[in-house]
Design a protein around this motif. Structure first.
Motif, PDB file in Angstrom:
ATOM      1  N   ILE A  19      38.563  -7.765 -23.086  1.00  0.00           N
ATOM      2  CA  ILE A  19      39.970  -8.178 -23.125  1.00  0.00           C
ATOM      3  C   ILE A  19      40.770  -7.289 -24.071  1.00  0.00           C
ATOM      4  O   ILE A  19      41.930  -6.945 -23.800  1.00  0.00           O
ATOM      5  CB  ILE A  19      40.073  -9.658 -23.542  1.00  0.00           C
ATOM      6  N   SER A  20      40.157  -6.922 -25.190  1.00  0.00           N
ATOM      7  CA  SER A  20      40.842  -6.045 -26.139  1.00  0.00           C
ATOM      8  C   SER A  20      41.177  -4.694 -25.499  1.00  0.00           C
ATOM      9  O   SER A  20      42.278  -4.158 -25.689  1.00  0.00           O
ATOM     10  CB  SER A  20      39.959  -5.840 -27.377  1.00  0.00           C
ATOM     11  N   PHE A  21      40.218  -4.160 -24.737  1.00  0.00           N
ATOM     12  CA  PHE A  21      40.462  -2.882 -24.067  1.00  0.00           C
ATOM     13  C   PHE A  21      41.599  -3.013 -23.049  1.00  0.00           C
ATOM     14  O   PHE A  21      42.493  -2.153 -22.970  1.00  0.00           O
ATOM     15  CB  PHE A  21      39.182  -2.413 -23.373  1.00  0.00           C
ATOM     16  N   LEU A  22      41.599  -4.103 -22.289  1.00  0.00           N
ATOM     17  CA  LEU A  22      42.679  -4.330 -21.307  1.00  0.00           C
ATOM     18  C   LEU A  22      44.025  -4.534 -22.008  1.00  0.00           C
ATOM     19  O   LEU A  22      45.070  -4.051 -21.535  1.00  0.00           O
ATOM     20  CB  LEU A  22      42.345  -5.555 -20.452  1.00  0.00           C
ATOM     21  N   PHE A  23      43.995  -5.242 -23.126  1.00  0.00           N
ATOM     22  CA  PHE A  23      45.217  -5.461 -23.901  1.00  0.00           C
ATOM     23  C   PHE A  23      45.730  -4.114 -24.431  1.00  0.00           C
ATOM     24  O   PHE A  23      46.941  -3.868 -24.505  1.00  0.00           O
ATOM     25  CB  PHE A  23      44.929  -6.411 -25.066  1.00  0.00           C
ATOM     26  N   GLY A  24      44.791  -3.244 -24.803  1.00  0.00           N
ATOM     27  CA  GLY A  24      45.188  -1.914 -25.274  1.00  0.00           C
ATOM     28  C   GLY A  24      45.874  -1.116 -24.176  1.00  0.00           C
ATOM     29  O   GLY A  24      46.905  -0.453 -24.411  1.00  0.00           O
ATOM     30  N   PHE A  60      47.664 -16.681 -33.970  1.00  0.00           N
ATOM     31  CA  PHE A  60      46.799 -17.796 -33.567  1.00  0.00           C
ATOM     32  C   PHE A  60      45.369 -17.349 -33.270  1.00  0.00           C
ATOM     33  O   PHE A  60      44.458 -18.186 -33.196  1.00  0.00           O
ATOM     34  CB  PHE A  60      47.396 -18.495 -32.345  1.00  0.00           C
ATOM     35  N   VAL A  61      45.161 -16.034 -33.138  1.00  0.00           N
ATOM     36  CA  VAL A  61      43.805 -15.527 -32.914  1.00  0.00           C
ATOM     37  C   VAL A  61      42.942 -15.764 -34.160  1.00  0.00           C
ATOM     38  O   VAL A  61      41.712 -15.820 -34.069  1.00  0.00           O
ATOM     39  CB  VAL A  61      43.855 -14.030 -32.533  1.00  0.00           C
ATOM     40  N   PHE A  98      45.307 -14.145 -24.127  1.00  0.00           N
ATOM     41  CA  PHE A  98      44.131 -13.647 -24.842  1.00  0.00           C
ATOM     42  C   PHE A  98      43.437 -14.776 -25.601  1.00  0.00           C
ATOM     43  O   PHE A  98      42.213 -14.964 -25.519  1.00  0.00           O
ATOM     44  CB  PHE A  98      44.580 -12.533 -25.797  1.00  0.00           C
ATOM     45  N   SER A  99      44.236 -15.571 -26.317  1.00  0.00           N
ATOM     46  CA  SER A  99      43.685 -16.666 -27.134  1.00  0.00           C
ATOM     47  C   SER A  99      43.102 -17.771 -26.263  1.00  0.00           C
ATOM     48  O   SER A  99      41.983 -18.245 -26.504  1.00  0.00           O
ATOM     49  CB  SER A  99      44.782 -17.247 -28.039  1.00  0.00           C
ATOM     50  N   ASP A 105      36.972 -19.866 -22.129  1.00  0.00           N
ATOM     51  CA  ASP A 105      35.837 -19.280 -21.416  1.00  0.00           C
ATOM     52  C   ASP A 105      34.614 -19.103 -22.312  1.00  0.00           C
ATOM     53  O   ASP A 105      33.484 -19.220 -21.837  1.00  0.00           O
ATOM     54  CB  ASP A 105      36.235 -17.925 -20.831  1.00  0.00           C
ATOM     55  N   VAL A 106      34.830 -18.804 -23.587  1.00  0.00           N
ATOM     56  CA  VAL A 106      33.700 -18.565 -24.479  1.00  0.00           C
ATOM     57  C   VAL A 106      33.332 -19.832 -25.247  1.00  0.00           C
ATOM     58  O   VAL A 106      32.258 -20.410 -25.053  1.00  0.00           O
ATOM     59  CB  VAL A 106      33.995 -17.414 -25.457  1.00  0.00           C
ATOM     60  N   PHE A 107      34.243 -20.285 -26.099  1.00  0.00           N
ATOM     61  CA  PHE A 107      33.917 -21.414 -26.965  1.00  0.00           C
ATOM     62  C   PHE A 107      33.930 -22.747 -26.216  1.00  0.00           C
ATOM     63  O   PHE A 107      33.064 -23.592 -26.405  1.00  0.00           O
ATOM     64  CB  PHE A 107      34.876 -21.468 -28.158  1.00  0.00           C
ATOM     65  N   GLY A 108      34.928 -22.944 -25.355  1.00  0.00           N
ATOM     66  CA  GLY A 108      35.034 -24.212 -24.630  1.00  0.00           C
ATOM     67  C   GLY A 108      33.824 -24.484 -23.755  1.00  0.00           C
ATOM     68  O   GLY A 108      33.231 -25.566 -23.803  1.00  0.00           O
TER      69      GLY A 108
END
Length: 406
Positions: free
Chosen positions: A28-33, A101-102, A162-163, A169-172
């Motif tokens: 996601i960071s790469f896509l955000f970049g 909020f991240v 992103f948040s 997807d990860v924590f939930g």
């Protein structure tokens, strides 16, 4: 073997969660970049952070495959996430940046390693957030919003997506999966406990039945002889067996399979002895003063019941000869210590012979009393100053001692 397997399973769950977090956050960071460069038209700092983060993070995962230290990977991930989030927040509006909020998400990542590290990590994150606020309040030049005005709303949208995606997807998913596993484990444990309780009740029931069978056999044997001495010995042995059977019966009937309410047990035992041994038909009153809250385990209740059986039996057989009325008192009190008790058993009968000595007992009954007191980690004494016979037993609940040692 089960405990190490559960520990290994927990470590594997932590490892999988952290690796998944690293992979997804890097992607996601790469896509955000890419979006920052080609869509949001951001030229300074922020795109560089988004591109550097996945490179370092994936290298961190690669190193983990070699050293296999979950703590090391978690610490590197946490520091990298903290620095990256700090830089992006500072250069996208400071305390007003939607990317702030991240910080909440990376705190969750910090707790993956250990609870201690998570506690330290959350304090560091809070300190950074307060610092960002103070930098904005005092108008430090370091707070520079490099997001173009026309891209701010879109940057906010991407930050929220992103948040939310990382959180859901990860924590939930992981928290839901963990909840299901805990619920399944809880259900399985409750089922096993229920099965063991049923089995234990059945064991107590069968032991009680077996002891009653032994008692019946002793009774039958006593009928086959005309020797009064043998009959008395058989009768004494039969009563001792019944004392043990009563404990198992009460455990079988009671909700608590490890302890019995001692007062009802003593009442039932004393009434049984009174009915079966009061051959002189003497008017004997029983006074039982035992706090209703006292509950004792089987390892304490059986020897204590046997001791009460011996003392009450002696009183009924020898204490009221030639008397028409009598009284037996059984009183128990708890000492200040957690597992210490005092039991008083007395009668107002004719007393005992002067040569009856607990230090060097001659009769089987007195030898049993002394032996049972020793088994209960206590000692018993006779009070020679009182009319009749009086025993005072100081003892400990040995079941609780075993639990503390375990």
């Amino acid at each position: 073997m089960k405990k190490p397997n559960r520990i290994k399973e927990r470590i594997n769950d932590k490892t999988n969660l952290l690796v998944k977090f690293n992979y997804i956050s890097s992607a996601i960071s790469f896509l955000f970049g890419l979006a920052s460069v080609f869509v949001l038209k951001i030229e300074h700092v922020i795109p560089h952070v988004f591109f550097i983060y996945p490179i370092v993070n994936l290298f961190n995962v690669f190193c983990f495959k070699k050293h296999r230290s979950l703590t090391t990977m978690a610490i590197v991930t946490s520091i990298l996430s903290l620095v990256s989030t700090l830089l992006i927040t500072v250069f996208s509006g400071g305390i007003e940046s939607p990317f702030i909020f991240v910080f909440a998400l990376i705190v969750l990542a910090g707790y993956i390693s250990t609870s201690m590290f998570g506690k330290i990590y959350i304090k560091v994150v809070l300190a950074f957030i307060i610092s960002i606020y103070l930098l904005g309040v005092f108008d430090f030049s370091i707070i520079t919003n490099v997001v173009p005005i026309e891209s701010k709303k879109l940057f906010s949208l991407f930050s929220i997506l992103f948040s939310v995606y990382l959180l859901g997807d990860v924590f939930g998913k992981n928290l839901l999966k963990t909840h299901h596993k805990l619920y399944k484990s809880k259900t399985e444990i409750e089922q096993r406990i229920k099965e063991k309780e049923i089995l234990l009740r059945e064991v107590h029931h069968r032991v009680k039945n077996n002891l009653q069978t032994v008692s019946s056999l002793l009774n039958m044997q006593s009928r086959n002889t005309d020797d009064d001495i043998i009959k008395a010995i058989m009768r004494g042995s039969q009563n001792r067996v019944i004392v043990m059977a009563m404990v198992h019966e009460m455990l079988y009937m009671h909700k608590n399979l490890s302890k019995i309410e001692f007062k009802p047990y003593v009442e039932e035992l004393s009434n049984y002895l009174l009915k079966s041994l009061n051959s002189e038909k003497c008017d004997i009153s029983l006074n039982i003063d035992i706090p209703p809250e006292i509950e004792l385990g089987i390892d304490t209740a059986i020897p204590l019941g046997l001791l009460i059986n011996e003392t009450v039996t002696n009183s009924l057989k020898y204490g009221f000869i030639g008397k028409h009325k009598g009284k037996i008192d059984i009183r128990m009190e708890k000492r200040d210590s957690e597992n210490s008790y005092v039991l008083h058993i007395s009668d107002d009968g004719t007393g005992f012979l002067e040569d009856d000595n607990l230090e060097k007992p001659k009769s089987l009954g007195l030898r049993l009393i002394k032996s049972l007191a020793k088994q209960l980690k206590g000692h018993v004494v006779k009070d020679l100053t009182k009319t009749g016979t009086k025993y005072t037993l100081s003892f400990e609940d040995i079941d609780r001692q075993y639990k503390r040692v375990a």
